[in-house]
Design a protein around this motif. Structure first.
Motif, mmCIF file in Angstrom:
data_model
loop_
_atom_site.group_PDB
_atom_site.id
_atom_site.type_symbol
_atom_site.label_atom_id
_atom_site.label_comp_id
_atom_site.label_asym_id
_atom_site.label_seq_id
_atom_site.Cartn_x
_atom_site.Cartn_y
_atom_site.Cartn_z
ATOM 1 N N ASN A 231 -23.171 7.449 -20.559
ATOM 2 C CA ASN A 231 -22.453 8.699 -20.321
ATOM 3 C C ASN A 231 -20.981 8.435 -20.035
ATOM 4 N N THR A 232 -20.184 9.486 -20.140
ATOM 5 C CA THR A 232 -18.742 9.336 -19.967
ATOM 6 C C THR A 232 -18.148 10.559 -19.286
ATOM 7 N N ASP A 233 -16.965 10.390 -18.724
ATOM 8 C CA ASP A 233 -16.187 11.528 -18.226
ATOM 9 C C ASP A 233 -14.725 11.103 -18.157
ATOM 10 N N ALA A 234 -13.852 12.080 -18.008
ATOM 11 C CA ALA A 234 -12.416 11.833 -17.956
ATOM 12 C C ALA A 234 -11.877 12.233 -16.593
ATOM 13 N N ASP A 235 -10.656 11.797 -16.305
ATOM 14 C CA ASP A 235 -10.084 12.070 -14.985
ATOM 15 C C ASP A 235 -9.156 13.289 -15.022
ATOM 16 N N TYR A 236 -8.504 13.541 -13.894
ATOM 17 C CA TYR A 236 -7.579 14.678 -13.791
ATOM 18 C C TYR A 236 -6.117 14.245 -13.889
ATOM 19 N N THR A 237 -5.873 12.999 -14.317
ATOM 20 C CA THR A 237 -4.481 12.623 -14.562
ATOM 21 C C THR A 237 -4.206 12.590 -16.061
#
Ligand code: RUQ
Ligand code: CUA
Ligand code: CA
Length: 637
Positions: free
Chosen positions: A240-246
């Motif tokens: 699984n994957t996710d991205a950050d808020y920067t």
């Protein structure tokens, strides 16, 4: 206080509290039990009372009332996306994507086949992760993106019309699983994990995976163009994957760092890892043309593997307990959370430390771990309420555990605090869970869906194949409260909830919508205006029948073709009234499609059988809907 049948009554681990205490009708009684607890799980009499009261958020949506949230459910190996209203849990619509749909003609019409492209030959799909496009970390209501694990595709749904408008097959890969979107500054990229390790080239020579030419790739897809922008080779596999808020980082879990081909082998290492991607650094390398390509594909490929113990500029590998699964970015932007699966823990990776990790200023990649709280057996996915709490599914324990992130960090640093807030039984074996707006800055902690893989005894028996059970949990108060069981068909891995104000679909189609631009362009070449003309064009053995429709009749009610002709029927629905959809079915020809107000749709078939063939409208549109028919005569060759 004796609710013997209260299904939510169960001791709360580490607190000495019983669920009866949390959820009993008497707030005063609850407060008494509460004082027996320890640490931060103790609530004041006031907050107990408030908790009980707050957990009464109304989930009943009366007839004629509208839901506050709109949810998009993956249809798993059924292939579609489903739209639900929350909190009613009513199914509002289905959006066919990787499946064939008889009602709308998805996979049958020329428009849908053009979108599916080469992969239209596949009749199946396996979608897991629907995600809504964002601008500045908030849903912008433009698109949903979703993966197809079965046939290695990524599709996009336009939310203004709730139809799939793009579908691509990812080259050099097998099985797209994890999928998430860039949150900041906007969804420029879709991040997609190819799960399985394969040989490159995959030419039938290698069957083992230990060779250096066996690897998988992290895919960075241009969300607007729907083309793979670049790919990054990784060590191990990708889950699984996710991205950050920067906007700079994305991360993915790997459960097969062993590059094993069997179960035992995939569990051999005590630790696997989270791979963190520096998307900006990768982008720069691509711009500087420092990439290779694979096979016939022109997609830029970067090598993100470690070489002789040296990291690539684009990746860092952070060891975490073996075989992690879900990867979730906390809605406060602070952590990537890797869910332990085989370990009872989750690993909180502090995103603020990642620039130092990439600048090689940390001694050990594990220095980025802010905490590794122990939650229970089989943690798979985590969601957030925007109030500092996280909620994790415990697959083996069949529970959702609510825990506090700041307290977990304090406990990791040696303070004596209890970070567990509550454990709630769910029914049964939950995989994903999702709280309202939790993937954005707007996480509002109102509703949580636990997507349970097993329903067992929760519904009337329907044969050996059971529905799954998506449970609605009220998280608006200090305690979680289960309020609804929702049976679902195979297999909503995941869902996403947006506030209804964030998605604004059209009520009727716009003329000349790009969805059917190819068809109207073809009409134009034939000198036909689809918005007024009823015409039959003959072009060798090809016949194009252009007709309008206005309830309750087709603009053409009879036409003749020759046996063996390839017939294309184009219907434009001139009705402008919301909800007056027509259909076109040619009997005994496997032809069926939807034509909603102001839509143009077309279908092509070969007229092989001489004789009279009726066609009819399949969507009930008018009191004289049954009479909305026509005849095709196929003259023998
Ligand atoms: S994965 S049940 Cu396909 Cu989303 Cu975790
Ligand atoms: Cu048109 Cu029914
Ligand atoms: Ca492993």
């Amino acid at each position: 206080m004796t609710h013997e049948k209260d299904p939510q009554q169960k001791p709360v681990e580490n607190t000495g509290l019983s669920r009866r205490g949390f959820l009993g009708a008497s707030a005063a009684g609850a407060a008494l039990v509460g004082t027996a607890g320890i640490g931060s799980a103790v609530m004041s009499r006031e907050s107990w009372a408030a908790a009980v009261k707050n957990a009464q958020q109304n989930y009943h949506v009366a007839p004629g009332e509208l839901d506050e949230y709109i949810g998009f459910w993956s249809g798993g190996h059924q292939g579609e996306v489903r739209v639900l209203g929350i909190p009613s849990m009513r199914e509002l619509m289905r959006i066919p994507v990787f499946n064939i749909d008889s009602a709308t003609g998805w996979g049958i019409t020329n428009e849908s086949k053009a979108i599916m492209g080469d992969s239209a030959k596949f009749l199946n799909g396996d979608c897991h992760h629907p995600h809504i496009s964002m601008t500045d970390g908030r849903y912008d209501g433009k698109y949903i993106f979703i993966n197809d694990k079965a046939n290695t595709r990524v599709a996009r749904i336009r939310l203004d019309i709730m139809k799939c408008d793009k579908m691509i097959t990812i080259p050099n890969c097998q099985a797209i699983h994890g999928l998430r979107l860039q949150k900041v500054p906007y969804t420029k990229y879709v991040f997609a994990n190819a799960e399985f390790i394969i040989p490159h080239p995959n030419d039938g020579k290698l069957f083992d995976l230990q060779d250096d030419n066996c690897y998988t790739l992290y895919n960075i897809i241009d969300a607007e163009a729907m083309e793979v922008a670049f790919q990054i080779i990784v060590d191990g596999n990708l889950d699984n994957t996710d991205a950050d808020y920067t906007g700079r980082f994305a991360a993915a879990t790997c459960y097969n760092s062993e590059k094993a081909t069997d179960l035992g082998g995939m569990m051999r290492n005590e630790r696997d890892w989270v791979v963190v991607f520096d998307i900006e650094a990768a982008e720069k390398a691509v711009k500087a043309k420092k990439f290779t390509t694979l096979g016939n594909s022109k997609v830029p490929v970067l090598d993100g593997r470690k070489r002789n113990g040296k990291d690539s500029p684009f990746t860092r590998y952070i060891p975490v307990p073996k075989n992690p699964h879900g990867l979730n970015t906390s809605s406060d932007g602070k952590y990537f959370i890797a869910n332990g699966k085989l370990s009872p823990t989750v690993s909180m990776i502090e995103i603020a430390k990642l620039p130092d990790l990439f600048a090689n200023k940390l001694k050990d990649p594990r220095d980025t771990i802010a905490a590794e709280p122990e939650l229970g057996l089989g943690p798979l996915h985590t969601t957030f309420d925007g109030r500092g709490n996280a909620y994790t599914t415990l697959f083996i324990d069949s529970q959702v555990v609510k825990w506090n992130m700041a307290d977990a960090v304090r406990a990791y640093n040696g303070e004596k605090v209890n970070y567990i807030r509550q454990k709630l039984d769910v029914h049964y074996q939950p995989g994903h869970l999702h709280a309202s707006l939790c993937e954005t800055r707007d996480a509002d902690g109102k509703w949580l869906i636990a997507l349970c893989k097993f329903s067992k005894d929760r519904f009337l028996p329907v044969g050996p194949l059971h529905p799954e059970n998506d449970q609605l949990i009220d998280i608006s108060g200090d305690v979680m409260k289960l309020v609804h069981d929702g049976p679902t068909y195979a297999e909503p891995h995941d869902c996403i909830l947006a506030h209804r104000s964030q998605v604004k679909p059209k009520k009727i189609w716009s003329r000349n919508d790009p969805f059917f631009a190819g068809t109207t362009a073809m009409a134009k070449k034939d000198g036909v205006d689809v918005y007024s003309d009823n015409k039959i064009i003959r072009d060798g053995n090809k016949v194009r029948v252009y007709m309008t429709s206005v309830a309750p009749s087709f603009g053409i009610t009879e036409f003749k073709v020759k046996q063996g002709d390839e017939v294309t029927v184009v219907v434009t629905n001139l009705d402008q009234i919301e909800d007056v959809s027509h259909g076109f079915v040619m009997v005994n020809h496997g032809v069926s499609m939807e034509i909603s107000p102001q839509q143009t749709a077309s279908v092509t078939f070969v007229a092989n059988d001489p004789g009279l063939h009726w066609y009819y409208c399949s969507w009930f549109c008018h009191a004289l809907h049954m009479e909305m028919v026509g005849r095709m005569l196929v003259e023998p060759a």
